[in-house]
Design an enzyme around this catalytic site. Sequence first.
Site, mmCIF file in Angstrom:
data_model
loop_
_atom_site.group_PDB
_atom_site.id
_atom_site.type_symbol
_atom_site.label_atom_id
_atom_site.label_comp_id
_atom_site.label_asym_id
_atom_site.label_seq_id
_atom_site.Cartn_x
_atom_site.Cartn_y
_atom_site.Cartn_z
ATOM 1 N N GLU A 19 0.789 -0.979 -0.157
ATOM 2 C CA GLU A 19 -0.073 -0.044 0.112
ATOM 3 C C GLU A 19 0.778 1.427 0.109
ATOM 4 O O GLU A 19 1.726 1.442 0.754
ATOM 5 C CB GLU A 19 -0.952 0.054 1.308
ATOM 6 N N LYS B 105 -9.091 3.491 -2.593
ATOM 7 C CA LYS B 105 -9.861 2.755 -1.577
ATOM 8 C C LYS B 105 -11.150 3.204 -1.034
ATOM 9 O O LYS B 105 -11.313 4.124 -0.780
ATOM 10 C CB LYS B 105 -8.618 2.883 -0.417
ATOM 11 N N CYS C 130 -5.907 -3.547 1.641
ATOM 12 C CA CYS C 130 -5.703 -3.704 3.248
ATOM 13 C C CYS C 130 -6.968 -3.831 4.026
ATOM 14 O O CYS C 130 -7.566 -4.872 4.188
ATOM 15 C CB CYS C 130 -4.926 -2.436 3.740
ATOM 16 N N PRO D 209 21.380 1.739 29.320
ATOM 17 C CA PRO D 209 21.802 1.486 30.929
ATOM 18 C C PRO D 209 21.585 0.398 31.321
ATOM 19 O O PRO D 209 20.087 -0.053 31.520
ATOM 20 C CB PRO D 209 21.152 2.790 31.583
ATOM 21 N N LEU D 210 22.298 -0.507 31.435
ATOM 22 C CA LEU D 210 22.011 -1.976 31.995
ATOM 23 C C LEU D 210 22.104 -2.137 33.475
ATOM 24 O O LEU D 210 23.022 -1.929 34.099
ATOM 25 C CB LEU D 210 23.286 -2.827 31.149
ATOM 26 N N SER D 211 20.783 -2.327 33.965
ATOM 27 C CA SER D 211 20.318 -2.370 35.484
ATOM 28 C C SER D 211 20.745 -3.447 36.247
ATOM 29 O O SER D 211 20.997 -3.521 37.452
ATOM 30 C CB SER D 211 19.287 -1.758 35.693
ATOM 31 N N GLY D 212 20.733 -4.460 35.385
ATOM 32 C CA GLY D 212 20.876 -5.802 36.107
ATOM 33 C C GLY D 212 19.458 -6.562 36.228
ATOM 34 O O GLY D 212 19.161 -7.665 36.743
ATOM 35 N N GLY D 213 18.427 -5.861 35.654
ATOM 36 C CA GLY D 213 17.030 -6.178 35.761
ATOM 37 C C GLY D 213 16.490 -6.946 34.374
ATOM 38 O O GLY D 213 17.246 -6.624 33.531
ATOM 39 N N ILE D 214 15.405 -7.306 34.433
ATOM 40 C CA ILE D 214 14.984 -8.155 33.089
ATOM 41 C C ILE D 214 14.622 -7.372 31.994
ATOM 42 O O ILE D 214 14.691 -7.549 31.074
ATOM 43 C CB ILE D 214 13.602 -9.015 33.656
ATOM 44 N N ASP D 215 14.211 -6.182 32.430
ATOM 45 C CA ASP D 215 13.714 -4.999 31.285
ATOM 46 C C ASP D 215 14.947 -4.646 30.489
ATOM 47 O O ASP D 215 14.991 -4.702 29.067
ATOM 48 C CB ASP D 215 12.954 -3.816 31.908
ATOM 49 N N SER D 216 15.809 -4.090 30.900
ATOM 50 C CA SER D 216 17.214 -3.611 30.396
ATOM 51 C C SER D 216 17.865 -4.996 29.728
ATOM 52 O O SER D 216 18.581 -4.692 28.732
ATOM 53 C CB SER D 216 18.021 -2.804 31.141
#
Length: 712
Positions: free
Chosen positions: A44, A113, A174, A356-363
Amino acid sequence: MGHHITVATSLNQWALDFQGNYERILASIVLAKEKGATLRVGPELEIPGYGCLDHFLEGDTVLHSWEILAKLLTSDVTQDILCDIGMPVVHKNVNYNCRVIIYNQKVLLIRPKMWLANDGNYRELRYFTPWKKFRQTEEFWLPRMIKHITKQTTVPFGDAVISTWDTCVGVELCEELFTPSSPHIDMGLDGVEIFTNSSGSHHELRKLNTRIDLIMEATEKLGGIYLYANQQGCDGDRLYYDGCAMIAVNGKVVAQGSQFSLNDVEVVTATVDIEDVRAYRKRSSRSQQAAESPKYERIEVPTALATDDLSIYGLLGPERPFEVRYHVPEEEIALGPACWLWDYLRRSRTQGYFVPLSGGIDSCATSVIVYSMCRLVAQSAAKGDKQVIADARRIAGEPEDSSYIPSDPREFCKRIFHTCYMGTENSSIETRKRAKDLSEAIGSYHVDLNMDMVVSAVRNLFGLVTGITPQFKVHGGSNAENLALQNIQARLRMVLAYMFAQLLPFVRGRSGGLLVLGSANVDESLRGYLTKYDCSSADINPIGAISKTDLKRFIGWAQHAFELPILGSFLDAVPTAELEPITETYVQSDEADMGMTYDELSVFGRLRKVEHLGPYGVYMKLVREWGDHLSPTRIAEKVKLFFFEYARNRHKMTTLTPSYHAESYSPDDNRFDLRPFLYPSRFPFQFSKIDEIAARLPDRSVNPGPEKAKVE
């Protein structure tokens, strides 16, 4: 009678990149012809790119689209192949989203369309008007630049079909496939045997099944050949268009393209037999309806789609069942955002990413997605993809004539991906170690620092100015002091992230800067559990519309699929912001701070956005869903807490980092979730009604145990 037919093409177009878009369209036609195709269908609005947004209101966009069409008409490449091209067209001072059907330097039909997408991520009615004159055409006066090429003055504009010597082709765009009364139904009853669909359909987790079901259903009852084209890639916004071009015949998929790919051009072909369609349509009931169906105007084109080359039958083997390919959601998270990040990186012409790598699961999830991108780059380079190799060399700082090939994902990751652990006195040894171990596993260029002196400087400055030095709650401070001290740490991380992103390439002897990636998930954004302008504020965010639940599943999958055993330690860790001091009796916990679990937040998000329920509607729904393990009053408390926190934090969504769209309940205020950001946050009327009902309902909960919501 065998026919070579191309499905449509998956193209990685870029909004307003007219020259690049032209080159990719031309390349797709070349590939289609090389595969013996006599019909080529593109995605499209492929000439300007689907994501031009308000640029569609500019005369320049329409003018440049005609200029590119003129180049296509005069190219030898477009000779002897029926081409279906997408572009905006102005007819009688009205903007339309159109398909322009061309053949041998002639414009055969401009088909506007008729049903426009105007919800969720789409605002087509803002730019275009639907064509409402069904089965009618008008004369369209061609621009002079086109008249000069085609020797035509006017062409049909409207709802018609294309008739060749051997079959009939109808166009669908579409959203028209998704409407209850799709055009292909009436076209099929009037004898159209081939349907084309040119699409700009975005990726969303678990969405592909719906699209494929509709494509198969389109010809299962009706019979026919359905050619589906879709854009693939990021064309300049939060969406990733996930390709998956396909061909379906009589309700069965016979060919399918990739859903996630770094290729700029992908063409899918299949050899089909029109006689199969005619035999399939012999049912008496279908014939009865077809006999009384209103007719479409047929635009005749002097060609046949069938090949006269009988040798093709010697090349065709026996028909084999085709199995449609689906990715599990964990793979979708690994591939979709990774492809989006690659497009953003190569088109922004920066030198890499910073997290910024925090050590948590998101980063951690954000970093693994970048690593997945590096894996895809290495895989494409191994296949000899010249565009990927050229882009990788430029991003990695190699000269154009370099022999560098990004063959090792970890080596390429070291060149373009930068991570940093920003610790304070509130950080734990465990998170610092996880961050370092992950960086080593994926190969990122890692920096480890303590920022206590920066935090202390700001804290002391406040004390110097006011005479009061704020304290954490565990040290006797007030709630206001406690929150302020948490927020200043988070905001200083954002400031440091941008400084390091700008200067790390310089430190490594290279020019340019890095894009900062955010790592706030959809559930935290929904509830507002983030500091405004903290390290969730970034340039782009690949996980901003992915739930915590799905991210954990993705990390569990990637642990084995990417051979990263370190990811197991992230799954076992308790989610924590680490913004408060750790004591013998207290460790900060995200879910404890929020007052609800991540699973519960997913439920609230879907009920609020997808099912369009307010506080009272959500409560009545959850009384049925959660009533077996929570009392009516406890459910009322949870519903009121969610809506209170959602409402008072809604303003944070106005500054939300642009995020990859992957979830149907994304709270992105800037494109997808158009709701107020100033609320009566205690909803006095709604909450009092909930309390009144809760007091009257019987408690049917048994063995409540842990108060955890059921995930639908």
